[in-house]
Design a protein around this motif. Structure first.
Motif, PDB file in Angstrom:
ATOM      1  N   TYR A   1      -0.305   0.682  -9.133  1.00  0.00           N
ATOM      2  CA  TYR A   1       0.604   1.831  -9.009  1.00  0.00           C
ATOM      3  C   TYR A   1       0.996   2.363 -10.384  1.00  0.00           C
ATOM      4  CZ  TYR A   1       4.465   4.808  -7.694  1.00  0.00           C
ATOM      5  OH  TYR A   1       5.287   5.900  -7.533  1.00  0.00           O
ATOM      6  N   ARG A   2       1.212   1.464 -11.331  1.00  0.00           N
ATOM      7  CA  ARG A   2       1.583   1.874 -12.690  1.00  0.00           C
ATOM      8  C   ARG A   2       0.597   2.897 -13.238  1.00  0.00           C
ATOM      9  NH1 ARG A   2       0.092  -2.102 -17.776  1.00  0.00           N
ATOM     10  NH2 ARG A   2      -0.326  -0.392 -19.234  1.00  0.00           N
ATOM     11  N   TYR A   3      -0.683   2.625 -13.099  1.00  0.00           N
ATOM     12  CA  TYR A   3      -1.708   3.514 -13.648  1.00  0.00           C
ATOM     13  C   TYR A   3      -1.732   4.855 -12.913  1.00  0.00           C
ATOM     14  CZ  TYR A   3      -3.225  -0.983 -15.513  1.00  0.00           C
ATOM     15  OH  TYR A   3      -3.258  -2.203 -16.130  1.00  0.00           O
ATOM     16  N   PHE A   4      -1.552   4.805 -11.593  1.00  0.00           N
ATOM     17  CA  PHE A   4      -1.548   6.052 -10.831  1.00  0.00           C
ATOM     18  C   PHE A   4      -0.370   6.930 -11.230  1.00  0.00           C
ATOM     19  CE2 PHE A   4       0.128   8.467  -7.213  1.00  0.00           C
ATOM     20  CZ  PHE A   4      -0.937   9.325  -6.997  1.00  0.00           C
ATOM     21  N   PHE A   5       0.805   6.329 -11.420  1.00  0.00           N
ATOM     22  CA  PHE A   5       1.998   7.106 -11.772  1.00  0.00           C
ATOM     23  C   PHE A   5       1.806   7.812 -13.109  1.00  0.00           C
ATOM     24  CE2 PHE A   5       6.181   7.737 -13.620  1.00  0.00           C
ATOM     25  CZ  PHE A   5       6.871   8.328 -12.570  1.00  0.00           C
ATOM     26  N   TRP A   6       1.308   7.075 -14.109  1.00  0.00           N
ATOM     27  CA  TRP A   6       1.116   7.706 -15.424  1.00  0.00           C
ATOM     28  C   TRP A   6      -0.070   8.666 -15.414  1.00  0.00           C
ATOM     29  CZ3 TRP A   6       5.449   7.659 -17.304  1.00  0.00           C
ATOM     30  CH2 TRP A   6       6.232   6.525 -17.486  1.00  0.00           C
ATOM     31  N   PHE A   7      -1.071   8.404 -14.601  1.00  0.00           N
ATOM     32  CA  PHE A   7      -2.172   9.363 -14.418  1.00  0.00           C
ATOM     33  C   PHE A   7      -1.620  10.698 -13.919  1.00  0.00           C
ATOM     34  CE2 PHE A   7      -4.883  11.041 -10.882  1.00  0.00           C
ATOM     35  CZ  PHE A   7      -5.859  11.657 -11.653  1.00  0.00           C
ATOM     36  N   THR A   8      -0.744  10.634 -12.933  1.00  0.00           N
ATOM     37  CA  THR A   8      -0.120  11.847 -12.399  1.00  0.00           C
ATOM     38  C   THR A   8       0.788  12.507 -13.423  1.00  0.00           C
ATOM     39  OG1 THR A   8      -0.139  10.806 -10.208  1.00  0.00           O
ATOM     40  CG2 THR A   8       1.187  12.785 -10.462  1.00  0.00           C
ATOM     41  N   MET A   9       1.559  11.686 -14.135  1.00  0.00           N
ATOM     42  CA  MET A   9       2.487  12.226 -15.126  1.00  0.00           C
ATOM     43  C   MET A   9       1.740  12.931 -16.256  1.00  0.00           C
ATOM     44  SD  MET A   9       5.640  12.661 -15.983  1.00  0.00           S
ATOM     45  CE  MET A   9       6.601  11.453 -15.041  1.00  0.00           C
ATOM     46  N   TYR A  10       0.661  12.332 -16.737  1.00  0.00           N
ATOM     47  CA  TYR A  10      -0.104  12.963 -17.815  1.00  0.00           C
ATOM     48  C   TYR A  10      -0.876  14.190 -17.330  1.00  0.00           C
ATOM     49  CZ  TYR A  10       0.928   9.666 -21.531  1.00  0.00           C
ATOM     50  OH  TYR A  10       1.572   8.952 -22.510  1.00  0.00           O
TER      51      TYR A  10
ATOM     52  N   ARG B   1       0.830  -1.208   0.000  1.00  0.00           N
ATOM     53  CA  ARG B   1       0.000   0.000   0.000  1.00  0.00           C
ATOM     54  C   ARG B   1       0.861   1.253   0.000  1.00  0.00           C
ATOM     55  NH1 ARG B   1      -2.742   3.503   3.843  1.00  0.00           N
ATOM     56  NH2 ARG B   1      -4.710   4.221   2.933  1.00  0.00           N
ATOM     57  N   ASP B   2       0.573   2.150  -0.927  1.00  0.00           N
ATOM     58  CA  ASP B   2       1.281   3.429  -1.012  1.00  0.00           C
ATOM     59  C   ASP B   2       0.470   4.510  -0.292  1.00  0.00           C
ATOM     60  OD1 ASP B   2       3.653   4.773  -2.620  1.00  0.00           O
ATOM     61  OD2 ASP B   2       1.944   6.133  -2.741  1.00  0.00           O
ATOM     62  N   HIS B   3      -0.763   4.725  -0.745  1.00  0.00           N
ATOM     63  CA  HIS B   3      -1.646   5.701  -0.103  1.00  0.00           C
ATOM     64  C   HIS B   3      -3.049   5.542  -0.700  1.00  0.00           C
ATOM     65  CE1 HIS B   3      -0.764   7.755  -3.880  1.00  0.00           C
ATOM     66  NE2 HIS B   3      -1.800   8.544  -3.670  1.00  0.00           N
ATOM     67  N   HIS B   4      -4.002   6.238  -0.135  1.00  0.00           N
ATOM     68  CA  HIS B   4      -5.359   6.250  -0.692  1.00  0.00           C
ATOM     69  C   HIS B   4      -5.521   7.532  -1.507  1.00  0.00           C
ATOM     70  CE1 HIS B   4      -9.627   4.937  -0.720  1.00  0.00           C
ATOM     71  NE2 HIS B   4      -9.835   6.227  -0.931  1.00  0.00           N
ATOM     72  N   CYS B   5      -5.961   7.371  -2.754  1.00  0.00           N
ATOM     73  CA  CYS B   5      -6.092   8.516  -3.664  1.00  0.00           C
ATOM     74  C   CYS B   5      -7.562   8.878  -3.843  1.00  0.00           C
ATOM     75  CB  CYS B   5      -5.463   8.182  -5.017  1.00  0.00           C
ATOM     76  SG  CYS B   5      -5.661   9.484  -6.253  1.00  0.00           S
ATOM     77  N   ILE B   6      -7.936  10.102  -3.483  1.00  0.00           N
ATOM     78  CA  ILE B   6      -9.334  10.515  -3.628  1.00  0.00           C
ATOM     79  C   ILE B   6      -9.677  10.800  -5.086  1.00  0.00           C
ATOM     80  CG2 ILE B   6      -9.481  11.439  -1.285  1.00  0.00           C
ATOM     81  CD1 ILE B   6      -9.138  14.240  -2.455  1.00  0.00           C
ATOM     82  N   PHE B   7      -8.675  11.062  -5.919  1.00  0.00           N
ATOM     83  CA  PHE B   7      -8.941  11.375  -7.321  1.00  0.00           C
ATOM     84  C   PHE B   7      -9.264  10.117  -8.141  1.00  0.00           C
ATOM     85  CE2 PHE B   7      -6.193  14.861  -5.885  1.00  0.00           C
ATOM     86  CZ  PHE B   7      -7.016  15.930  -6.177  1.00  0.00           C
ATOM     87  N   THR B   8      -8.884   8.950  -7.635  1.00  0.00           N
ATOM     88  CA  THR B   8      -9.231   7.692  -8.301  1.00  0.00           C
ATOM     89  C   THR B   8     -10.151   6.843  -7.427  1.00  0.00           C
ATOM     90  OG1 THR B   8      -7.239   6.611  -7.437  1.00  0.00           O
ATOM     91  CG2 THR B   8      -7.077   7.642  -9.606  1.00  0.00           C
ATOM     92  N   ALA B   9     -10.480   7.341  -6.240  1.00  0.00           N
ATOM     93  CA  ALA B   9     -11.403   6.672  -5.311  1.00  0.00           C
ATOM     94  C   ALA B   9     -10.970   5.251  -4.980  1.00  0.00           C
ATOM     95  CB  ALA B   9     -12.829   6.675  -5.876  1.00  0.00           C
ATOM     96  N   THR B  10      -9.673   5.071  -4.798  1.00  0.00           N
ATOM     97  CA  THR B  10      -9.171   3.743  -4.452  1.00  0.00           C
ATOM     98  C   THR B  10      -7.791   3.859  -3.832  1.00  0.00           C
ATOM     99  OG1 THR B  10      -8.836   1.505  -5.303  1.00  0.00           O
ATOM    100  CG2 THR B  10      -7.999   3.314  -6.646  1.00  0.00           C
ATOM    101  N   CYS B  11      -7.328   2.761  -3.258  1.00  0.00           N
ATOM    102  CA  CYS B  11      -5.978   2.729  -2.717  1.00  0.00           C
ATOM    103  C   CYS B  11      -4.976   2.447  -3.832  1.00  0.00           C
ATOM    104  CB  CYS B  11      -5.861   1.646  -1.638  1.00  0.00           C
ATOM    105  SG  CYS B  11      -5.978   2.294   0.039  1.00  0.00           S
ATOM    106  N   ILE B  12      -3.823   3.062  -3.725  1.00  0.00           N
ATOM    107  CA  ILE B  12      -2.740   2.823  -4.673  1.00  0.00           C
ATOM    108  C   ILE B  12      -1.811   1.782  -4.061  1.00  0.00           C
ATOM    109  CG2 ILE B  12      -0.935   3.883  -6.055  1.00  0.00           C
ATOM    110  CD1 ILE B  12      -3.843   4.927  -6.500  1.00  0.00           C
ATOM    111  N   GLY B  13      -1.635   0.681  -4.776  1.00  0.00           N
ATOM    112  CA  GLY B  13      -0.820  -0.399  -4.256  1.00  0.00           C
ATOM    113  C   GLY B  13      -0.098  -1.148  -5.360  1.00  0.00           C
ATOM    114  N   HIS B  14       0.226  -2.387  -5.072  1.00  0.00           N
ATOM    115  CA  HIS B  14       1.073  -3.184  -5.951  1.00  0.00           C
ATOM    116  C   HIS B  14       0.511  -3.301  -7.371  1.00  0.00           C
ATOM    117  CE1 HIS B  14       3.834  -6.319  -7.183  1.00  0.00           C
ATOM    118  NE2 HIS B  14       2.837  -7.129  -7.469  1.00  0.00           N
ATOM    119  N   ASN B  15      -0.762  -3.564  -7.524  1.00  0.00           N
ATOM    120  CA  ASN B  15      -1.329  -3.863  -8.839  1.00  0.00           C
ATOM    121  C   ASN B  15      -1.668  -2.634  -9.674  1.00  0.00           C
ATOM    122  OD1 ASN B  15      -1.214  -6.647  -8.388  1.00  0.00           O
ATOM    123  ND2 ASN B  15      -3.203  -6.642  -7.363  1.00  0.00           N
TER     124      ASN B  15
END
Length: 288
Positions: free
Chosen positions: A147-156, A131-145
């Motif tokens: 994280y890739r999508y969250f990182f590129w979501f932030t990057m874009y 577990r990394d953290h809970h993201c309110i912008f994606t309404a879910t926890c950011i974790g192992h499975n």
């Protein structure tokens, strides 16, 4: 920013259900509405004032904008839909093998043993793998499975907001009439309550100011995530170096076997090297 994060964390811990019911729709709505407004203003109003609508550069700008929006919203949706919960593991992997049992720990909330680096989220009501953290912008926890999508979501988000800000600045540089419409350029006279002269000018000023904030937010988020990616840590354990396997292995552990190819689309399959239950705590002997 730190004050906001601390305040959100306090409210989420004190009233998790109420926080989720309010923060999730508000944050997601802000992202969706902001994307539509920024895209419409940039592509239908500002960009035609910079490039010839029938020219090559205008068409290239449209392709780039659509590519960014596709990846931004696509990674956001994929992040939400991809679960990193311990319960997403196959049934046989939710129970440790005898040789791994000493590495797992007991969760008082879930009433079960969970893998190393997993911990409980009150909002998701389950334990999350790495577990990394809970993201309110994606309404879910950011974790192992996911994280890739969250990182590129932030990057874009950063790329899109930066290019949007760049078009504003470009317009200011080439159009003297538009420069007069931007209140932000008359800071010294703000006390005199200078007002924009048209509804278009009001929209431009509001867009420009929000664009600045839209650049700052992902920049701060990436300021936390890049060190986590580089050192194989998490948002709340940035000083933990025990899982650092070197940049290449760390990147693969987060992004999967196709690595940087995941930048181009959230639909590119990139299997992770393991299921999130087994973590090496030192580099392999071959790399020492």
């Amino acid at each position: 920013m730190c004050f906001m994060m601390t305040g959100c964390k306090y409210i989420a811990n004190a009233h998790p259900k109420r926080f989720a019911n309010i923060a999730h729709p508000a944050a997601i709505g802000l992202v969706l509405v902001g994307t539509v407004l920024f895209f419409s203003l940039e592509m239908f109003y500002i960009l035609p004032m910079i490039y010839d609508p029938n020219g090559l550069f205008f068409k290239i700008a449209w392709l780039i904008a659509l590519f960014i929006v596709y990846n931004f919203l696509g990674n956001m949706l994929a992040c939400h839909r991809t679960s990193s919960a311990v319960t997403s593991l196959p049934k046989d992997r939710q129970i440790p093998s005898p040789e791994e049992e000493h590495l797992w720990h007991f969760c008082d909330h879930c009433q079960m043993l969970v893998p190393p680096r997993s911990w409980h989220c009150k909002l998701c009501k389950c334990c999350i793998l790495r577990r990394d953290h809970h993201c309110i912008f994606t309404a879910t926890c950011i974790g192992h499975n996911n994280y890739r999508y969250f990182f590129w979501f932030t990057m874009y988000m950063l790329i899109g907001s930066f290019l949007s800000l760049a078009t504003h600045i470009h317009l200011l540089l080439i159009n003297e009439d538009m420069r007069r419409q931007y209140v932000i350029l008359h800071i010294a006279h703000i006390i005199m309550v200078i007002k924009p002269t048209s509804s278009e000018a009001i929209a431009l000023n509001i867009s420009f100011i929000f664009n600045l904030y839209a650049c700052i937010l992902p920049l701060i988020m990436l300021g936390y995530q890049i060190p986590a990616l580089y050192l194989n840590t998490t948002f709340y354990t940035l000083n933990d170096r025990s899982y650092n396997q070197g940049l290449r292995r760390n990147f693969m552990a987060f992004m999967g076997k196709r690595g940087l190819c995941t930048f181009f689309s959230p639909h590119i399959r990139s299997p992770l090297p393991h299921d999130g239950t087994q973590w090496q705590t030192k580099p392999p002997s071959s790399t020492v």
